[in-house]
Design a protein around this motif. Sequence first.
Motif, short mmCIF file in Angstrom:
data_model
loop_
_atom_site.label_atom_id
_atom_site.label_comp_id
_atom_site.label_asym_id
_atom_site.label_seq_id
_atom_site.Cartn_x
_atom_site.Cartn_y
_atom_site.Cartn_z
N ARG A 52 14.38 -13.91 -1.20
CA ARG A 52 12.92 -13.88 -1.34
C ARG A 52 12.48 -12.96 -2.48
NH1 ARG A 52 9.52 -10.17 0.39
NH2 ARG A 52 11.25 -9.15 1.48
N ALA A 53 13.09 -11.80 -2.61
CA ALA A 53 12.68 -10.84 -3.63
C ALA A 53 13.10 -11.27 -5.04
CB ALA A 53 13.26 -9.46 -3.31
N ARG A 54 14.02 -12.22 -5.15
CA ARG A 54 14.50 -12.62 -6.47
C ARG A 54 13.69 -13.77 -7.07
NH1 ARG A 54 21.13 -12.60 -5.87
NH2 ARG A 54 21.32 -10.55 -4.87
N VAL A 55 12.96 -14.49 -6.25
CA VAL A 55 12.23 -15.67 -6.74
C VAL A 55 11.28 -15.32 -7.88
CG1 VAL A 55 10.54 -17.43 -6.10
CG2 VAL A 55 12.48 -16.97 -4.60
N PRO A 56 10.50 -14.23 -7.80
CA PRO A 56 9.61 -13.91 -8.95
C PRO A 56 10.35 -13.72 -10.27
CG PRO A 56 8.97 -12.65 -7.01
CD PRO A 56 10.28 -13.30 -6.67
N TYR A 57 11.61 -13.27 -10.22
CA TYR A 57 12.40 -13.11 -11.44
C TYR A 57 13.00 -14.43 -11.90
CZ TYR A 57 12.07 -8.19 -10.11
OH TYR A 57 11.58 -6.96 -9.75
N TRP A 58 13.30 -15.32 -10.97
CA TRP A 58 13.89 -16.60 -11.33
C TRP A 58 12.89 -17.55 -11.96
CZ3 TRP A 58 16.90 -17.31 -6.10
CH2 TRP A 58 18.05 -16.50 -6.13
N VAL A 59 11.63 -17.50 -11.50
CA VAL A 59 10.63 -18.41 -12.06
C VAL A 59 10.32 -18.02 -13.49
CG1 VAL A 59 9.62 -19.00 -9.84
CG2 VAL A 59 8.68 -17.09 -11.13
N GLU A 98 8.44 -32.22 -4.00
CA GLU A 98 7.47 -31.20 -4.40
C GLU A 98 7.88 -29.83 -3.87
OE1 GLU A 98 3.34 -32.08 -3.90
OE2 GLU A 98 3.65 -34.23 -4.19
N GLY A 99 8.58 -29.83 -2.73
CA GLY A 99 9.08 -28.56 -2.21
C GLY A 99 10.07 -27.91 -3.15
N ALA A 100 10.89 -28.73 -3.83
CA ALA A 100 11.87 -28.19 -4.77
C ALA A 100 11.19 -27.50 -5.95
CB ALA A 100 12.78 -29.31 -5.27
N ASP A 101 9.99 -27.93 -6.29
CA ASP A 101 9.26 -27.35 -7.43
C ASP A 101 8.15 -26.40 -7.00
OD1 ASP A 101 10.77 -28.77 -9.30
OD2 ASP A 101 9.48 -30.54 -9.14
N VAL A 102 8.09 -26.07 -5.72
CA VAL A 102 6.93 -25.33 -5.21
C VAL A 102 6.78 -23.95 -5.85
CG1 VAL A 102 8.19 -24.35 -3.22
CG2 VAL A 102 5.71 -24.67 -3.10
N PHE A 103 7.86 -23.27 -6.13
CA PHE A 103 7.77 -21.94 -6.73
C PHE A 103 7.68 -22.01 -8.25
CE2 PHE A 103 10.28 -20.89 -2.76
CZ PHE A 103 9.16 -20.47 -2.06
N VAL A 104 8.40 -22.93 -8.85
CA VAL A 104 8.35 -23.10 -10.31
C VAL A 104 6.94 -23.50 -10.75
CG1 VAL A 104 9.25 -24.40 -12.27
CG2 VAL A 104 10.79 -23.70 -10.42
N SER A 105 6.32 -24.42 -10.02
CA SER A 105 4.98 -24.89 -10.39
C SER A 105 3.90 -23.84 -10.14
CB SER A 105 4.64 -26.17 -9.62
OG SER A 105 4.65 -25.93 -8.22
N ASN A 106 4.21 -22.82 -9.35
CA ASN A 106 3.26 -21.74 -9.08
C ASN A 106 3.67 -20.43 -9.74
OD1 ASN A 106 1.12 -22.77 -7.06
ND2 ASN A 106 3.03 -23.47 -6.13
#
Length: 276
Positions: free
Chosen positions: A269-276, A98-106
């Motif tokens: 950290r700053a790139r995660v919003p663009y990756w999701v 679930e940690g692997a999907d924590v940002f994708v699922s949110n």
Amino acid sequence: MTFTDAAAQSRTFAKARRDLVDGFGRRELWLHLGWQDIKQRYRRSVLGPFWITIATGTMAVALGGLYSKLFHLELREHLPYVTLGLIIWNLLNAAILEGADVFVSNEGLIKQLPTPLSVHVYRLVWRQILLFAHNIIIFVIIAIVFPQPWKWTDLTFIPALALIMLNCVWVALCFGILATRYRDISPLLFSLVQLLFYMTPIIWNDQTLRDQGAGGWAKIIQFNPLLHYVDIVRAPLLGAEQQWHHWAVVLTLTVVGWIVALVAMRQYRARVPYWV
């Protein structure tokens, strides 16, 4: 200020640390969201999250009873062993998968709600704490049926459990960032964790290996990091003698893991919003 300058300023350890601290400070948010996850998952259900308890208990009794017969083990010793192994494994398994999907699922919350990224990780860990609390009821019942030889030193399971929670945070951060950037990581982890389940002494133990003439494998199994995490909680709850090298391995992995997590947060950290 150019975009490059702004990006460089966001890649600092101070920013990464502030994200973790500010995220933890928003306890009301992630505590509420984690509790809502549980309620939403079992909406309109009579037993609610206790279905997880029933499922885990059924599997523990079935596997504990079966393997105690197959390998001629004492049920009063093997059933609590298997039960605790499954309960702790579920916690570790969720932190990884679930940690692997924590940002994708949110994705929706990350793009619409300006909160620290760590909030979603704390939410995940809090949800797993709630599920662990439900599952540990199974062991309490089994411990009443088959009393364990506890002593005061066995209270070390409390700091051991806190240490596992601390590790769950860095595991979810690292795998969450990695799997958000590379979506193949999630199914790869699923296959790897399935393999590690059979390589970890959960439904079997060292005595099983010796009885089957595979005692030499005990040294190889020591390279499985999940073995050490399981043992620091399971051994004291079973009243068994603790092997302190498990603590040494877990403490070392905790330090190394958090260093990697801080570097990952600093860089990406700053790139995660663009990756999701």
